[in-house]
Design an enzyme around this catalytic site. Structure first.
Site, PDB file in Angstrom:
ATOM      1  N   GLU A 242      -4.772 -58.922-105.912  1.00 58.44           N
ATOM      2  CA  GLU A 242      -4.441 -58.291-107.184  1.00 58.44           C
ATOM      3  C   GLU A 242      -3.037 -57.716-107.092  1.00 58.44           C
ATOM      4  OE1 GLU A 242      -6.317 -57.326-111.042  1.00 58.44           O
ATOM      5  OE2 GLU A 242      -6.968 -58.529-109.320  1.00 58.44           O
TER       6      GLU A 242
ATOM      7  N   ASP B 143      16.307 -46.454 -95.254  1.00 65.36           N
ATOM      8  CA  ASP B 143      16.647 -47.527 -96.179  1.00 65.36           C
ATOM      9  C   ASP B 143      18.061 -48.037 -95.951  1.00 65.36           C
ATOM     10  OD1 ASP B 143      14.174 -47.223 -97.241  1.00 65.36           O
ATOM     11  OD2 ASP B 143      14.828 -46.250 -99.103  1.00 65.36           O
ATOM     12  N   ALA B 144      18.963 -47.120 -95.633  1.00 62.91           N
ATOM     13  CA  ALA B 144      20.365 -47.503 -95.452  1.00 62.91           C
ATOM     14  C   ALA B 144      20.524 -48.481 -94.291  1.00 62.91           C
ATOM     15  CB  ALA B 144      21.228 -46.259 -95.208  1.00 62.91           C
ATOM     16  N   GLU B 145      19.725 -48.291 -93.239  1.00 62.13           N
ATOM     17  CA  GLU B 145      19.804 -49.186 -92.079  1.00 62.13           C
ATOM     18  C   GLU B 145      19.280 -50.573 -92.448  1.00 62.13           C
ATOM     19  OE1 GLU B 145      20.238 -50.611 -88.077  1.00 62.13           O
ATOM     20  OE2 GLU B 145      21.226 -49.150 -89.383  1.00 62.13           O
TER      21      GLU B 145
ATOM     22  N   CYS C 153     -20.254 -66.640-143.769  1.00 61.46           N
ATOM     23  CA  CYS C 153     -19.765 -67.554-144.795  1.00 61.46           C
ATOM     24  C   CYS C 153     -20.065 -68.971-144.300  1.00 61.46           C
ATOM     25  CB  CYS C 153     -18.268 -67.371-145.024  1.00 61.46           C
ATOM     26  SG  CYS C 153     -17.534 -68.638-146.103  1.00 61.46           S
TER      27      CYS C 153
ATOM     28  N   CYS D 172     -17.493 -63.951-149.612  1.00 62.58           N
ATOM     29  CA  CYS D 172     -16.503 -64.047-148.527  1.00 62.58           C
ATOM     30  C   CYS D 172     -15.159 -63.534-149.024  1.00 62.58           C
ATOM     31  CB  CYS D 172     -16.381 -65.498-148.064  1.00 62.58           C
ATOM     32  SG  CYS D 172     -15.059 -65.749-146.856  1.00 62.58           S
TER      33      CYS D 172
ATOM     34  N   LYS E 239     -17.857 -50.530-113.284  1.00 63.69           N
ATOM     35  CA  LYS E 239     -16.753 -50.068-114.115  1.00 63.69           C
ATOM     36  C   LYS E 239     -16.897 -48.566-114.360  1.00 63.69           C
ATOM     37  CE  LYS E 239     -14.173 -52.657-115.360  1.00 63.69           C
ATOM     38  NZ  LYS E 239     -14.007 -53.604-116.455  1.00 63.69           N
TER      39      LYS E 239
ATOM     40  N   CYS F  64     -13.731 -72.896-145.672  1.00 57.21           N
ATOM     41  CA  CYS F  64     -13.205 -71.532-145.760  1.00 57.21           C
ATOM     42  C   CYS F  64     -11.903 -71.443-144.976  1.00 57.21           C
ATOM     43  CB  CYS F  64     -14.217 -70.546-145.194  1.00 57.21           C
ATOM     44  SG  CYS F  64     -13.603 -68.854-145.098  1.00 57.21           S
TER      45      CYS F  64
ATOM     46  N   LYS G  72     -11.457 -51.405-107.096  1.00 57.72           N
ATOM     47  CA  LYS G  72     -11.117 -52.476-108.043  1.00 57.72           C
ATOM     48  C   LYS G  72      -9.736 -52.178-108.634  1.00 57.72           C
ATOM     49  CE  LYS G  72     -12.945 -55.098-111.953  1.00 57.72           C
ATOM     50  NZ  LYS G  72     -11.746 -54.961-112.812  1.00 57.72           N
TER      51      LYS G  72
ATOM     52  N   TYR H 161      -7.652 -59.525-101.153  1.00 62.19           N
ATOM     53  CA  TYR H 161      -9.056 -59.167-100.972  1.00 62.19           C
ATOM     54  C   TYR H 161      -9.974 -60.334-100.604  1.00 62.19           C
ATOM     55  CZ  TYR H 161      -9.162 -60.773-105.871  1.00 62.19           C
ATOM     56  OH  TYR H 161      -9.030 -61.511-107.022  1.00 62.19           O
TER      57      TYR H 161
ATOM     58  N   ARG I 160      -4.347 -66.302-112.232  1.00 65.38           N
ATOM     59  CA  ARG I 160      -5.737 -66.740-112.374  1.00 65.38           C
ATOM     60  C   ARG I 160      -5.889 -67.695-113.554  1.00 65.38           C
ATOM     61  NH1 ARG I 160     -10.125 -65.653-115.452  1.00 65.38           N
ATOM     62  NH2 ARG I 160     -12.159 -65.893-114.454  1.00 65.38           N
TER      63      ARG I 160
ATOM     64  N   ASP J 259      19.285 -51.913 -95.460  1.00 71.48           N
ATOM     65  CA  ASP J 259      20.273 -52.525 -96.351  1.00 71.48           C
ATOM     66  C   ASP J 259      21.471 -53.065 -95.571  1.00 71.48           C
ATOM     67  OD1 ASP J 259      18.646 -51.863 -98.445  1.00 71.48           O
ATOM     68  OD2 ASP J 259      19.751 -50.048 -98.996  1.00 71.48           O
TER      69      ASP J 259
ATOM     70  N   CYS K 297     -12.708 -66.819-149.196  1.00 71.65           N
ATOM     71  CA  CYS K 297     -12.875 -67.986-150.073  1.00 71.65           C
ATOM     72  C   CYS K 297     -13.820 -67.730-151.245  1.00 71.65           C
ATOM     73  CB  CYS K 297     -13.371 -69.182-149.269  1.00 71.65           C
ATOM     74  SG  CYS K 297     -15.069 -68.994-148.667  1.00 71.65           S
TER      75      CYS K 297
ATOM     76  N   GLU L  76     -15.129 -52.078-102.260  1.00 68.48           N
ATOM     77  CA  GLU L  76     -13.665 -52.073-102.341  1.00 68.48           C
ATOM     78  C   GLU L  76     -13.230 -51.488-103.672  1.00 68.48           C
ATOM     79  OE1 GLU L  76     -12.178 -56.088-101.413  1.00 68.48           O
ATOM     80  OE2 GLU L  76     -14.178 -56.503-100.638  1.00 68.48           O
TER      81      GLU L  76
ATOM     82  N   ASP M 193      -6.470 -52.324-110.775  1.00 68.98           N
ATOM     83  CA  ASP M 193      -6.231 -52.681-112.176  1.00 68.98           C
ATOM     84  C   ASP M 193      -4.873 -53.378-112.267  1.00 68.98           C
ATOM     85  OD1 ASP M 193      -6.685 -52.890-114.844  1.00 68.98           O
ATOM     86  OD2 ASP M 193      -6.256 -50.799-115.326  1.00 68.98           O
TER      87      ASP M 193
END
Length: 668
Positions: A170, A34-36, A422, A404, A310, A427, A115, A222, A136, A38, A407, A113, A117
């Site tokens: 995603e 990472d240092a290189e 109702c 109701c 799911k 209402c 899914k 995807y 989306r 940066d 009302c 594939e 989240d």
């Protein structure tokens, strides 16, 4: 250093840093510390500050920057971002497989594939450069979040080929980033995010890209929205192309040749799910061949060639303390369980739907019961069952009221319905819920005018119907609690902008019974104006595909009401658009055109028309413009560098035109 030497050095640094980013964020195989990285980035920043003319749009320095935004601009998707149908068990998957085999035979494969989240986004590239990214939204219109998406280092700012295309994926927050973010929020005394999905969505909707950059988001791509001249003929080939172009795809995908292999894949990832570095909530199963996808087609809401399995919902036990009643915009009373707070699938749940009185009786749900709660589809909390063996005798049976709660009108149960309703059109609850629906994203999409603000305006008697929204003034709004100058002006701008919405948005927003967003679009395209629709007969309505008897009766009854016409007159006087802005639908049999009823495929590069222009013109003349060539194709229009689609058309004996011939026929 002179400009020429600086240009050479800048190009070298940009190339190196982009390669290192790809290795680290896409391939997960860093080749330098990472240092290189940066150090090289600091060098590049210095060169670009000294020679600003050398800064390019794909430079690693351009990932974060720019002013804080006032609001996100709306973006209309070139092709809709549809949702997928759901499968919750093996039976659902086998039923899906049976329907696929009935349509295309037994010679096909699936691509499975994970899914992810997260938040669905679309990325637009022109000549290889990332130019725009959007959410989306409602599937048709999203929000431009380009600046925030640029902060995701696994999104390439420049592709490996100078290609123009739109891709979808995603965006998500890895578990480690989520834990770090919540740790910081808790240290500051702030409310932590409920789950990584909410954290990702909240991060990408930050108006300050620098804040979004600190959230360490990631992405998996995807799909390619418009395959154009890629030559791709399958989902698996499309994913491989995304890999070659430098995108990050999920490598855990698998091609399966029967439903048994699909089920085995699901079992495998149900077990491995906790070991992933990111959240998944299911498995997406797609028919691999694009030609077979075209044959299967779409329902009103989702493709018939894909389904989302799911994972089974997590179940927990808590105590039901109370049952509240809510009156919806159609007058239906919905009982809601008030629970002792409990964690379910990553969020704290305090309320769960009980649907209707019959369900309460069927499950013998009582106030004070110990109940099992789950999230249906990992989203909506619901009471699964009661632990009757744990009762103490202090539990109370629930009695539905006869009036109701809002009302005091008498409640009725209409023939064929299980819900109490109702039927008082005045209402307050129905009016308030109708107003909330009208301003929602899928309807008129008025930013900043959410449920809380609508409830406040209604309580203060500033709005009684949807037309009143367009009469609101600065002085009225600034006097309300927690409404400052900036928020008031933003709200008034959003209200003004909504006046130009196309007719289908208004139609859906009005809440005509049985008319959903898809039907509203169909009606708007068919009739063109609110006036024409208001005069339509039942016979005219039922002659339209997708409009059944019940919906037609509801529409006719709605427009017979005098108060409806008074409302529409008020909206028109306020400047609200009452016409459809898209291409009008004309019955194919009434179109005097060579293209009427024909399936047309566009391939190769067109010079006089863009692909979208050609598609719009053809569809206006009654053509169905498809994405791939099959035995059902009537015509292929082949532009420059036409590839495999042209070859297939010739092998099938399909009629082929060049662009000149297309232009000639379009002029007739």
């Amino acid at each position: 250093m002179d400009l020429k030497a600086a240009e050479k050095k800048v190009l070298e640094l940009q190339t190196l840093l982009n390669q290192y980013s790809y290795e680290y964020y896409v391939m997960d195989q860093p080749s330098v510390p990472d240092a290189e990285y940066d150090r090289l980035l600091r060098d590049l920043i210095e060169y670009e500050e000294k020679f600003p003319e050398l800064q390019t749009q794909d430079s690693p320095t351009q990932r974060v920057g720019g002013a804080i935004l006032d609001m996100f601009e709306k973006v209309e998707h070139s092709t809709p971002m549809l949702s997928l149908g759901n499968a919750f068990n093996e039976s659902d998957l086998r039923d899906f497989d049976r329907k696929v085999r009935q349509a295309v035979g037994d010679d096909f494969s699936y691509v499975c594939e994970l899914k992810i989240d997260g938040l669905a986004v679309t990325l637009q590239y022109e000549n290889g450069y990332f130019v725009r990214g959007a959410t989306r939204g409602d599937g048709t219109i999203g929000e431009d979040i380009t600046a925030n998406l640029k902060t995701i280092k696994s999104i390439p700012l420049k592709l490996r080929e100078p290609i123009s295309l739109e891709v979808r994926g995603e965006a998500f927050m890895p578990k480690k980033s989520f834990e770090s973010l919540n740790m910081v929020k808790e240290e500051r005394g702030e409310e932590p995010f409920a789950n990584p999905r909410n954290a990702a969505a909240g991060s990408l909707r930050q108006l300050d890209p620098k804040l979004a950059a600190k959230r360490n988001l990631d992405i998996f791509l995807y799909a390619i929205a418009d395959l154009g001249e890629t030559g791709v003929i399958s989902q698996s080939e499309g994913l491989n192309l995304l890999d070659r172009l430098g995108f990050k795809t999920n490598r855990e995908r698998k091609t399966c040749f029967n439903i048994e292999e699909v089920l085995a894949y699901i079992v495998e990832w149900t077990e491995q799910r906790p070991n992933l570095a990111y959240d998944i909530d299911g498995i997406v199963v797609k028919v691999n061949s694009l030609e077979q996808q075209d044959e299967l087609g779409y329902t009103a809401k989702s493709p018939r060639w894909a389904i989302a399995y799911k994972f089974p919902a997590e179940e927990v036990i808590t105590t039901l303390r109370e049952i509240e009643l809510n009156v919806g915009r159609t007058g239906v009373l919905t009982p809601t369980a008030v629970l002792d707070p409990v964690r379910v699938a990553g969020t704290t749940v305090q309320r769960a739907s009980l649907h209707n009185e019959d369900l309460i009786r069927e499950k013998d749900i009582r106030i004070g019961d110990q109940v099992v709660v789950k999230k249906a589809g990992d989203i909506i909390p619901e009471v699964v069952n009661v632990l009757a063996e744990r009762r103490t005798g202090d539990e109370l049976e629930f009695q539905m009221p006869t009036e109701c709660p809002e009302c005091s009108s008498e409640l009725v149960r209409l023939d064929g319905e299980v819900a109490l309703r109702c039927i008082n059109p005045k209402c307050p609850a129905q009016i308030r819920e109708g107003l909330i629906h009208f301003v929602s994203r899928t309807a008129m999409n008025i930013d900043s005018l959410g449920e809380k603000v609508i409830s406040l305006l209604f309580k203060e008697e500033l709005i009684q119907d949807v037309a009143d929204i367009y009469k609101l003034t600065y002085d009225q709004l600034i006097a309300l609690e927690r409404m400052g100058d900036k928020s008031v002006n933003k709200l008034l701008q959003a209200i003004e902008a909504s006046k130009s919405n196309s007719l289908e948005k208004l139609l859906f927003g009005l809440g005509i019974r049985h008319v959903g967003s898809k039907a509203a679009k169909t009606l708007a395209r068919e009739f063109g104006t609110m006036e024409a629709l208001s005069k339509a007969s039942r016979e005219e309505l039922t002659s339209i595909n997708e409009i059944g008897d019940k919906m037609a009766d509801s529409i006719v009854a709605y427009f017979e009401l005098e108060e409806v016409h008074a409302l529409l007159n008020e909206l028109e006087a306020a400047g609200v658009n009452l016409a459809y802005k898209g291409a009008r639908a004309v019955p194919v049999e009434e179109i005097d055109s060579f293209f009427a009823g024909k399936t047309v495929v566009l391939t190769g590069k067109l010079h006089q028309l863009t692909r979208n222009e050609a598609k719009e013109k053809l569809e206006a003349l009654g053509a169905n413009v498809a994405g791939s060539v099959s035995k059902k194709t009537d015509l292929v229009v082949a532009g420059e560098d036409a590839g495999s689609k042209l070859d297939k058309a010739e092998s099938l004996g399909v009629l082929v035109w060049d662009e000149e011939r297309l232009i000639e026929e379009l002029k007739k």
